[in-house]
Motif scaffolding. Sequence first.
Motif, PDB file in Angstrom:
ATOM      1  N   SER A 107       0.822  -1.215   0.000  1.00  0.00           N
ATOM      2  CA  SER A 107       0.000   0.000   0.000  1.00  0.00           C
ATOM      3  C   SER A 107       0.857   1.267   0.000  1.00  0.00           C
ATOM      4  N   LEU A 108       2.167   1.112   0.176  1.00  0.00           N
ATOM      5  CA  LEU A 108       3.066   2.263   0.222  1.00  0.00           C
ATOM      6  C   LEU A 108       3.911   2.418  -1.042  1.00  0.00           C
ATOM      7  N   VAL A 109       4.443   1.298  -1.549  1.00  0.00           N
ATOM      8  CA  VAL A 109       5.404   1.395  -2.651  1.00  0.00           C
ATOM      9  C   VAL A 109       4.754   1.940  -3.912  1.00  0.00           C
ATOM     10  N   ASN A 110       5.577   2.681  -4.657  1.00  0.00           N
ATOM     11  CA  ASN A 110       5.166   3.364  -5.884  1.00  0.00           C
ATOM     12  C   ASN A 110       4.083   4.401  -5.636  1.00  0.00           C
ATOM     13  N   GLU A 163       9.431   3.408  -2.639  1.00  0.00           N
ATOM     14  CA  GLU A 163       9.759   2.576  -3.792  1.00  0.00           C
ATOM     15  C   GLU A 163      10.208   1.209  -3.294  1.00  0.00           C
ATOM     16  N   SER A 164      10.199   0.241  -4.199  1.00  0.00           N
ATOM     17  CA  SER A 164      10.558  -1.128  -3.837  1.00  0.00           C
ATOM     18  C   SER A 164      11.699  -1.615  -4.712  1.00  0.00           C
ATOM     19  N   VAL A 165      12.860  -1.809  -4.099  1.00  0.00           N
ATOM     20  CA  VAL A 165      14.016  -2.370  -4.801  1.00  0.00           C
ATOM     21  C   VAL A 165      14.895  -3.022  -3.755  1.00  0.00           C
ATOM     22  N   PRO A 166      15.217  -4.261  -3.828  1.00  0.00           N
ATOM     23  CA  PRO A 166      14.610  -5.299  -4.658  1.00  0.00           C
ATOM     24  C   PRO A 166      13.213  -5.623  -4.150  1.00  0.00           C
ATOM     25  N   LYS A 226      11.543  -5.438  -0.393  1.00  0.00           N
ATOM     26  CA  LYS A 226      12.204  -4.431   0.441  1.00  0.00           C
ATOM     27  C   LYS A 226      11.782  -3.067  -0.078  1.00  0.00           C
ATOM     28  N   ALA A 227      11.765  -2.102   0.808  1.00  0.00           N
ATOM     29  CA  ALA A 227      11.320  -0.771   0.397  1.00  0.00           C
ATOM     30  C   ALA A 227      12.261   0.290   0.943  1.00  0.00           C
ATOM     31  N   PHE A 228      12.310   1.385   0.227  1.00  0.00           N
ATOM     32  CA  PHE A 228      13.013   2.567   0.700  1.00  0.00           C
ATOM     33  C   PHE A 228      12.159   3.760   0.309  1.00  0.00           C
ATOM     34  N   GLY A 229      12.529   4.919   0.803  1.00  0.00           N
ATOM     35  CA  GLY A 229      11.731   6.093   0.508  1.00  0.00           C
ATOM     36  C   GLY A 229      12.562   7.352   0.474  1.00  0.00           C
ATOM     37  N   TYR A 230      11.867   8.450   0.254  1.00  0.00           N
ATOM     38  CA  TYR A 230      12.495   9.763   0.109  1.00  0.00           C
ATOM     39  C   TYR A 230      11.492  10.825   0.537  1.00  0.00           C
ATOM     40  N   ASN A 231      11.981  12.035   0.666  1.00  0.00           N
ATOM     41  CA  ASN A 231      11.156  13.199   0.978  1.00  0.00           C
ATOM     42  C   ASN A 231      11.275  14.203  -0.154  1.00  0.00           C
ATOM     43  N   MET A 232      10.283  15.061  -0.248  1.00  0.00           N
ATOM     44  CA  MET A 232      10.307  16.170  -1.202  1.00  0.00           C
ATOM     45  C   MET A 232       9.756  17.404  -0.496  1.00  0.00           C
ATOM     46  N   GLN A 242       0.354  12.864  -7.893  1.00  0.00           N
ATOM     47  CA  GLN A 242       1.609  12.133  -7.763  1.00  0.00           C
ATOM     48  C   GLN A 242       2.648  12.826  -8.638  1.00  0.00           C
ATOM     49  N   SER A 243       3.741  13.309  -8.057  1.00  0.00           N
ATOM     50  CA  SER A 243       4.725  14.083  -8.805  1.00  0.00           C
ATOM     51  C   SER A 243       5.685  13.212  -9.591  1.00  0.00           C
ATOM     52  N   LYS A 244       5.843  11.950  -9.217  1.00  0.00           N
ATOM     53  CA  LYS A 244       6.886  11.143  -9.859  1.00  0.00           C
ATOM     54  C   LYS A 244       6.420  10.432 -11.110  1.00  0.00           C
TER      55      LYS A 244
END
Length: 172
Positions: free
Chosen positions: A31-34, A59-62, A65-71, A169-171
């Motif tokens: 529910s979070l990735v992408n 985002e999900s890679v691999p 697993k997930a990671f994220g960012y701020n804007m 969604q900006s991305k």
Amino acid sequence: MKFSAFEELAKADNRTLENFLLRGKTPRLQSLVNMEFDGWNTNSGTALFGNRKFRKGFESVPPGKAFGYNMKVKQNHFKSLWLPTDKLKFGFFDVLPNPDEHYQQLLPYQHALLLDYGNHASNTLFTGKYLRDVLVMVEPNLYLGKAYHTFAGRLIPLSYFVMKPAEVQSKK
């Protein structure tokens, strides 16, 4: 625009927010990735740093697993759209289960996800290197978090924050 529960949570006192955090559900990575989420720091002091309103992306890679960012977003009125000021991503974080396995102090939040900013070389003091967040789902499409600053092996609470899916969604 629909705010309702998001707006109520954003205006809640810390005791109420803590109760919601303790009762929240573990967010599902799917529910979070992408996705990107518009967020609001409940601590009014965050306005001094220009980040009362913010955007987080996941985002999900691999896979698995997930990671994220701020804007950064325009610091306009709460009920106004969250408008990214640019497409620069910063404050990268890993999304980890079981926060209490990483910090004993987070034992009450073992059902939360940990957003750990400490493992990304591009993060600095000003882009979150010492930040750690716990995140729960209050209800579908409504998330509550608590931000901490790490200092001398301890976690110092900074602010609660609420998030909802970004209207734009900006991305993409």
